[in-house]
Design a protein around this motif. Structure first.
Motif, PDB file in Angstrom:
ATOM      1  N   HIS A  76       0.750  -1.237  -0.138  1.00  0.00           N
ATOM      2  CA  HIS A  76      -0.057   0.023  -0.025  1.00  0.00           C
ATOM      3  C   HIS A  76       0.993   1.194   0.029  1.00  0.00           C
ATOM      4  O   HIS A  76       1.794   1.362   0.757  1.00  0.00           O
ATOM      5  CB  HIS A  76      -0.905   0.183   1.150  1.00  0.00           C
ATOM      6  CG  HIS A  76      -2.156  -1.073   1.390  1.00  0.00           C
ATOM      7  ND1 HIS A  76      -3.057  -1.316   0.442  1.00  0.00           N
ATOM      8  CD2 HIS A  76      -1.595  -2.389   2.097  1.00  0.00           C
ATOM      9  CE1 HIS A  76      -3.575  -2.322   0.877  1.00  0.00           C
ATOM     10  NE2 HIS A  76      -2.675  -2.808   1.807  1.00  0.00           N
ATOM     11  N   ASN A  80      -0.393   3.010   3.761  1.00  0.00           N
ATOM     12  CA  ASN A  80      -1.729   3.361   3.863  1.00  0.00           C
ATOM     13  C   ASN A  80      -2.927   2.423   3.356  1.00  0.00           C
ATOM     14  O   ASN A  80      -2.791   2.484   2.047  1.00  0.00           O
ATOM     15  CB  ASN A  80      -2.263   4.560   3.311  1.00  0.00           C
ATOM     16  CG  ASN A  80      -3.482   5.483   3.630  1.00  0.00           C
ATOM     17  OD1 ASN A  80      -4.331   4.563   3.827  1.00  0.00           O
ATOM     18  ND2 ASN A  80      -3.669   6.755   3.691  1.00  0.00           N
ATOM     19  N   ALA A  82      -5.849   2.464   3.003  1.00  0.00           N
ATOM     20  CA  ALA A  82      -7.104   3.164   2.102  1.00  0.00           C
ATOM     21  C   ALA A  82      -6.849   3.239   0.824  1.00  0.00           C
ATOM     22  O   ALA A  82      -7.586   3.285  -0.144  1.00  0.00           O
ATOM     23  CB  ALA A  82      -7.174   4.620   2.771  1.00  0.00           C
ATOM     24  N   TRP A  83      -5.571   3.093   0.511  1.00  0.00           N
ATOM     25  CA  TRP A  83      -4.934   3.041  -0.950  1.00  0.00           C
ATOM     26  C   TRP A  83      -4.730   1.816  -1.421  1.00  0.00           C
ATOM     27  O   TRP A  83      -4.172   0.775  -0.625  1.00  0.00           O
ATOM     28  CB  TRP A  83      -3.685   3.845  -1.067  1.00  0.00           C
ATOM     29  CG  TRP A  83      -4.110   5.221  -0.981  1.00  0.00           C
ATOM     30  CD1 TRP A  83      -5.011   6.161  -1.432  1.00  0.00           C
ATOM     31  CD2 TRP A  83      -3.098   6.289  -0.166  1.00  0.00           C
ATOM     32  NE1 TRP A  83      -5.079   7.283  -0.866  1.00  0.00           N
ATOM     33  CE2 TRP A  83      -3.903   7.428  -0.315  1.00  0.00           C
ATOM     34  CE3 TRP A  83      -1.858   6.379   0.052  1.00  0.00           C
ATOM     35  CZ2 TRP A  83      -3.063   8.841   0.230  1.00  0.00           C
ATOM     36  CZ3 TRP A  83      -1.425   7.462   0.677  1.00  0.00           C
ATOM     37  CH2 TRP A  83      -2.005   8.565   0.806  1.00  0.00           C
ATOM     38  N   PRO A  84      -4.796   1.281  -2.663  1.00  0.00           N
ATOM     39  CA  PRO A  84      -4.828  -0.306  -3.176  1.00  0.00           C
ATOM     40  C   PRO A  84      -3.512  -0.684  -2.946  1.00  0.00           C
ATOM     41  O   PRO A  84      -2.348   0.347  -3.134  1.00  0.00           O
ATOM     42  CB  PRO A  84      -5.179   0.239  -4.699  1.00  0.00           C
ATOM     43  CG  PRO A  84      -5.143   1.284  -4.983  1.00  0.00           C
ATOM     44  CD  PRO A  84      -5.365   2.169  -3.674  1.00  0.00           C
ATOM     45  N   GLN A  91       4.426   2.750  -8.197  1.00  0.00           N
ATOM     46  CA  GLN A  91       4.438   4.083  -7.173  1.00  0.00           C
ATOM     47  C   GLN A  91       5.744   4.553  -7.218  1.00  0.00           C
ATOM     48  O   GLN A  91       6.785   4.098  -7.943  1.00  0.00           O
ATOM     49  CB  GLN A  91       3.852   3.368  -5.823  1.00  0.00           C
ATOM     50  CG  GLN A  91       4.796   2.385  -5.303  1.00  0.00           C
ATOM     51  CD  GLN A  91       4.444   1.896  -4.058  1.00  0.00           C
ATOM     52  OE1 GLN A  91       4.354   2.483  -2.989  1.00  0.00           O
ATOM     53  NE2 GLN A  91       3.665   0.675  -4.257  1.00  0.00           N
ATOM     54  N   TRP A 149      -6.154   7.340  -6.331  1.00  0.00           N
ATOM     55  CA  TRP A 149      -5.457   7.355  -5.115  1.00  0.00           C
ATOM     56  C   TRP A 149      -4.044   7.990  -5.531  1.00  0.00           C
ATOM     57  O   TRP A 149      -3.680   8.760  -4.453  1.00  0.00           O
ATOM     58  CB  TRP A 149      -5.084   5.918  -4.726  1.00  0.00           C
ATOM     59  CG  TRP A 149      -4.150   5.063  -5.624  1.00  0.00           C
ATOM     60  CD1 TRP A 149      -4.714   4.156  -6.568  1.00  0.00           C
ATOM     61  CD2 TRP A 149      -2.856   5.031  -5.729  1.00  0.00           C
ATOM     62  NE1 TRP A 149      -3.432   3.592  -7.352  1.00  0.00           N
ATOM     63  CE2 TRP A 149      -2.330   4.082  -6.594  1.00  0.00           C
ATOM     64  CE3 TRP A 149      -1.713   5.681  -5.113  1.00  0.00           C
ATOM     65  CZ2 TRP A 149      -0.852   3.889  -7.076  1.00  0.00           C
ATOM     66  CZ3 TRP A 149      -0.425   5.530  -5.352  1.00  0.00           C
ATOM     67  CH2 TRP A 149      -0.027   4.552  -6.280  1.00  0.00           C
ATOM     68  N   SER A 150      -3.447   8.181  -6.547  1.00  0.00           N
ATOM     69  CA  SER A 150      -2.317   8.791  -7.047  1.00  0.00           C
ATOM     70  C   SER A 150      -2.498  10.240  -6.674  1.00  0.00           C
ATOM     71  O   SER A 150      -1.578  10.937  -6.136  1.00  0.00           O
ATOM     72  CB  SER A 150      -1.579   8.534  -8.186  1.00  0.00           C
ATOM     73  OG  SER A 150      -2.560   9.002  -9.291  1.00  0.00           O
ATOM     74  N   HIS A 151      -3.657  10.980  -7.124  1.00  0.00           N
ATOM     75  CA  HIS A 151      -3.875  12.259  -6.861  1.00  0.00           C
ATOM     76  C   HIS A 151      -3.983  12.618  -5.288  1.00  0.00           C
ATOM     77  O   HIS A 151      -3.533  13.767  -4.985  1.00  0.00           O
ATOM     78  CB  HIS A 151      -5.244  12.725  -7.397  1.00  0.00           C
ATOM     79  CG  HIS A 151      -5.168  12.550  -8.996  1.00  0.00           C
ATOM     80  ND1 HIS A 151      -4.248  13.666  -9.761  1.00  0.00           N
ATOM     81  CD2 HIS A 151      -5.695  11.605  -9.954  1.00  0.00           C
ATOM     82  CE1 HIS A 151      -4.401  13.092 -11.092  1.00  0.00           C
ATOM     83  NE2 HIS A 151      -5.140  12.233 -11.259  1.00  0.00           N
ATOM     84  N   GLN A 152      -4.804  11.606  -4.629  1.00  0.00           N
ATOM     85  CA  GLN A 152      -4.798  11.692  -3.247  1.00  0.00           C
ATOM     86  C   GLN A 152      -3.342  11.689  -2.483  1.00  0.00           C
ATOM     87  O   GLN A 152      -3.031  12.726  -1.614  1.00  0.00           O
ATOM     88  CB  GLN A 152      -5.648  10.754  -2.559  1.00  0.00           C
ATOM     89  CG  GLN A 152      -7.223  10.704  -2.820  1.00  0.00           C
ATOM     90  CD  GLN A 152      -7.771   9.548  -2.674  1.00  0.00           C
ATOM     91  OE1 GLN A 152      -7.154   8.548  -1.922  1.00  0.00           O
ATOM     92  NE2 GLN A 152      -8.967   9.258  -2.844  1.00  0.00           N
ATOM     93  N   ILE A 153      -2.549  10.857  -2.797  1.00  0.00           N
ATOM     94  CA  ILE A 153      -1.234  10.762  -2.198  1.00  0.00           C
ATOM     95  C   ILE A 153      -0.371  12.090  -2.522  1.00  0.00           C
ATOM     96  O   ILE A 153       0.384  12.340  -1.575  1.00  0.00           O
ATOM     97  CB  ILE A 153      -0.402   9.326  -3.073  1.00  0.00           C
ATOM     98  CG1 ILE A 153       0.465   9.228  -1.782  1.00  0.00           C
ATOM     99  CG2 ILE A 153       0.111   9.818  -4.266  1.00  0.00           C
ATOM    100  CD1 ILE A 153       1.457   7.940  -2.004  1.00  0.00           C
TER     101      ILE A 153
END
Length: 161
Positions: A76, A80, A82-84, A91, A149-153
């Motif tokens: 993750h 995290n 919450a992310w896949p 990544q 998820w990459s935008h969130q990170i």
């Protein structure tokens, strides 16, 4: 299809980063300035013409990553849940097999064997492996696609402290 054997490649640093941050952090790299000083084998000629470009891609070595923390499979991002769970090559985490980082940053100025840059996410003492000018023709020719998820990170990565 054949499987290639691992090859040992020797790479020497071409310079080192002088920056305010002594240790890696996950966010708030916006506005950071750093200086890359070339090693003794280089003269100002190596940087001649670089100041004509607005940006450079800096390839560097994550020197603070412990061998025991290297990831070669999936995890993750930032641990995290919450992310896949995604593979290390899906990544940009620092715990990569070869510990190589890459950032496109703005060139502030070039003085002798020093390149001053803005928003290089490398810490003080980081070995620089290469400096490449950014040319529009080497940027993606199609629209970028990336998962949510990459935008969130990245939401606070380039914010100022």
């Amino acid at each position: 299809m054949s499987v290639l054997n691992a090859t040992v490649v020797r790479i020497e640093a071409i310079g080192f980063v002088e920056a305010m941050r002594p240790h890696a952090e996950d966010d708030y790299w916006g506005g950071e300035e750093a200086c890359i000083t070339l090693t003794k084998g280089f003269t100002p000629d190596a940087l001649k013409g670089l100041a004509d470009f607005s940006h450079a891609e800096i390839l560097f070595y994550f020197h603070e990553v412990d061998d025991a923390k290297i990831i070669s499979g999936a995890r993750h991002p930032r641990n995290n849940n919450a992310w896949p769970e995604v593979g290390i090559f899906a990544q940009r985490g620092k715990n990569r097999p070869n510990r190589i980082g890459s950032t496109i940053c703005r060139i502030v100025r070039v003085e002798g064997v020093k390149v001053f840059v803005a928003e290089l996410d490398a810490i003080n003492g980081t070995a620089v492996l290469d400096i490449k000018p950014v040319m529009r023709e080497f940027l993606p020719r199609q629209e970028l696609q990336q998962p949510a998820w990459s935008h969130q990170i990245m939401s606070e990565y380039w914010k100022r402290k």
